[in-house]
Design an enzyme around this catalytic site. Sequence first.
Site, PDB file in Angstrom:
ATOM      1  N   HIS A  57     101.687   4.391  23.926  1.00 29.87           N
ATOM      2  CA  HIS A  57     100.417   4.057  24.666  1.00 29.87           C
ATOM      3  C   HIS A  57      99.253   3.781  23.776  1.00 29.87           C
ATOM      4  CE1 HIS A  57      99.935   4.983  29.075  1.00 29.87           C
ATOM      5  NE2 HIS A  57      98.580   4.730  28.734  1.00 29.87           N
ATOM      6  N   ASP A  95     105.127   8.131  29.394  1.00 32.99           N
ATOM      7  CA  ASP A  95     104.607   8.917  28.118  1.00 32.99           C
ATOM      8  C   ASP A  95     103.211   9.407  28.601  1.00 32.99           C
ATOM      9  OD1 ASP A  95     103.285   6.040  26.192  1.00 32.99           O
ATOM     10  OD2 ASP A  95     102.837   6.710  28.470  1.00 32.99           O
ATOM     11  N   TYR A 130     102.879   3.837  37.066  1.00 30.95           N
ATOM     12  CA  TYR A 130     102.315   5.276  37.269  1.00 30.95           C
ATOM     13  C   TYR A 130     103.014   5.679  38.432  1.00 30.95           C
ATOM     14  CZ  TYR A 130      99.207   5.221  33.211  1.00 30.95           C
ATOM     15  OH  TYR A 130      98.841   5.048  31.869  1.00 30.95           O
TER      16      TYR A 130
HETATM   17  C1  LIG Z   1      94.248  -0.491  25.450  1.00 36.47           C
HETATM   18  C2  LIG Z   1      94.687   0.374  26.708  1.00 36.47           C
HETATM   19  C3  LIG Z   1      96.042   0.425  26.783  1.00 36.47           C
HETATM   20  C4  LIG Z   1      96.678   0.851  27.848  1.00 36.47           C
HETATM   21  C5  LIG Z   1      95.714   1.426  29.184  1.00 36.47           C
HETATM   22  C6  LIG Z   1      94.253   0.764  29.025  1.00 36.47           C
HETATM   23  C7  LIG Z   1      94.035   0.342  27.790  1.00 36.47           C
HETATM   24  C8  LIG Z   1      92.638   0.078  27.724  1.00 36.47           C
HETATM   25  N1  LIG Z   1      96.255   1.930  30.229  1.00 36.47           N
HETATM   26  S1  LIG Z   1      95.467   3.319  30.537  1.00 36.47           S
HETATM   27  O1  LIG Z   1      94.074   3.092  30.849  1.00 36.47           O
HETATM   28  O2  LIG Z   1      96.260   3.824  31.724  1.00 36.47           O
HETATM   29  O3  LIG Z   1      95.701   4.126  29.348  1.00 36.47           O
HETATM   30  C9  LIG Z   1      97.566   1.786  30.555  1.00 36.47           C
HETATM   31  C10 LIG Z   1      98.229   1.717  31.752  1.00 36.47           C
HETATM   32  O4  LIG Z   1      97.381   1.656  32.741  1.00 36.47           O
HETATM   33  N2  LIG Z   1      99.392   1.923  31.876  1.00 36.47           N
HETATM   34  C11 LIG Z   1     100.533   1.821  30.878  1.00 36.47           C
HETATM   35  O5  LIG Z   1     101.596   1.856  30.766  1.00 36.47           O
HETATM   36  N3  LIG Z   1      99.865   1.783  29.321  1.00 36.47           N
HETATM   37  C12 LIG Z   1      98.405   1.744  29.304  1.00 36.47           C
HETATM   38  N4  LIG Z   1      98.047   1.245  28.084  1.00 36.47           N
HETATM   39  C13 LIG Z   1      99.041   1.298  27.004  1.00 36.47           C
HETATM   40  C14 LIG Z   1      99.354  -0.314  26.739  1.00 36.47           C
HETATM   41  O6  LIG Z   1     100.229  -0.580  27.659  1.00 36.47           O
HETATM   42  C15 LIG Z   1     100.182  -0.490  25.482  1.00 36.47           C
HETATM   43  O7  LIG Z   1     101.076   0.646  25.137  1.00 36.47           O
HETATM   44  C16 LIG Z   1      99.256  -0.262  24.400  1.00 36.47           C
HETATM   45  O8  LIG Z   1      97.731  -0.977  24.411  1.00 36.47           O
HETATM   46  C17 LIG Z   1      99.640  -1.015  23.052  1.00 36.47           C
HETATM   47  O9  LIG Z   1      98.732  -0.970  21.851  1.00 36.47           O
HETATM   48  P1  LIG Z   1      97.516  -1.905  21.407  1.00 36.47           P
HETATM   49  O10 LIG Z   1      96.511  -2.086  22.475  1.00 36.47           O
HETATM   50  O11 LIG Z   1      97.325  -1.633  20.222  1.00 36.47           O
HETATM   51  O12 LIG Z   1      98.334  -3.317  21.631  1.00 36.47           O
END
Ligand SMILES: Cc1cc2c(cc1C)[n+](S(=O)(=O)[O-])c1c(=O)[nH]c(=O)nc-1n2C[C@H](O)[C@H](O)[C@H](O)COP(=O)(O)O
Length: 491
Positions: A353, A264, A236
Amino acid sequence: MVLTGSDVAKHNDEKSCWVIIHGKAYDVTEFLPEHPGGEEIILKYAGKDATEEFDPIHPRDTLDKYLDKSLHLGPVDMSTVAQETKREDPEEAERQKRIAEMPLLSECFNLHDFEAIARRTMKKAAWGYYSSAADDEITLRENHSAYHRIWFRPQILVDVTNIDLSTTMLGTKVDAPFYVTATALGKLGHPEGEVLLTRAAHNHNVIQMIPTLASCSFDELVDARQGDQVQWLQLYVNKDRDITKRIVQTAERRGCKGLFITVDAPQLGRREKDMRLKFTDSGSNVQKGHKTDNSQGAARAISSFIDPSLSWADIPWFRSITKMPIILKGVQRVEDVLRAVEAGVQGVVLSNHGGRQLDFARSGIEILAETMPVLRQHGLDKKIDVFVDGGVRRGTDIIKAMCLGAKGVGIGRPFLYAMSTYGQAGVERVMQLLKDEMEMNMRLIGCAKIADLHPGLLDTRGLFVHSNSTPVDSLSQITYDPLVVPGQRIK
Ligand SMILES: Cc1cc2c(cc1C)[n+](S(=O)(=O)[O-])c1c(=O)[nH]c(=O)nc-1n2C[C@H](O)[C@H](O)[C@H](O)COP(=O)(O)O
């Protein structure tokens, strides 16, 4: 000098705020206004032991890294610290009962099993954060259901005695075409956090993408790497570019083999399940004279540093500060994939995401099906590595993505749910289940190795048709009150 619990308890408001973390006291008074999660959550623990609340959100070395040493007040005699009298919480008792009744790990036969068990046994805040997605969570569901609109056209009479799932991603040979994608706050689900994912990824020779917002520190995760295990860094971008530069160059120096810049999330999405679970307790001293910002979920609380000004103009700077391959994570249309090629980055992740950002964004698999024919048409499909993530829950999902031309598939929630319920063994079970499903289905579609997969094995004619099967559990379906019942006068 060893402090006592009553020494610390005297410093319990915004004028003088001490907290205890892992048996040591810290003066965080001046830090209050800078805390990304807001002042309230710290003041709730002013004068007390805040370890339990601190651990899932912050890497262990946070205070050493960011709090001036003069504010480290030294050890506390924990026998003198009044332990919060834990009111008997009937909900917690019920949760513990469900944990005691959990199925054996060997009785989990697919990734949906882990989600079902996680939903019944995880702490609400952890389940809320991991499972939540943006607004009506239409994209969350579309991510998986889009795979159901792709059908196989299997070929017959191919020797499929030996199935080889191995492939290479960014030059690294892996045992299967999936990787552990970046997901924040691993310790919400399991006290050891993302280091369990590191160990499982090593044992199955798949790649782990280290999240910027991991609960474990970056060093913990890199130190947990074994042998020639490969990790990537998810970034990030910070408003303070010096911090970003330091993170990127540290990652390169410590051997990360890919920089995945998340594009995104100029702001983290509105995830209502997560938002509902924060600061809902009334009566704590946080309420006294403070406007408790109830709109905060964990997501909003931990992401105020993210720079919304990030743009294509920044890509040359990134290329100047690192030799790592640069991949843009969260690309959602082919025009931007073509721009990524022009910008000279090595790859993209077609992703929304996990549905946690823009609701009604298209699924990664649909964007992949849009992108690859255009890249081939321009002769660019060898110029950039295209990854995809979102909604992957079956070996056949991975096979479909590889048939369409993906270099690899990212998986998020399934590993979190497995880790939260069965620890490292759960994560490894998920990896093995995916490999077993892939082996079976590769055999049935008549392909012996990943390189043999091609678009001709699929029928994607229905993929681009969006019929939203609005979920039965969405409030919009049950709160609507027609008021007027045909034939009856309103009373
Ligand atoms: C489930 C989940 C996803 C997050 C995620 C945290 C969780 C609990 N977090 S978030 O807190 O900021 O949203 C990140 C993250 O740190 N950085 C990122 O690039 N994607 C983040 N993602 C998105 C992740 O990298 C994938 O794009 C997404 O999880 C794929 O979908 P599935 O969970 O269905 O496999």
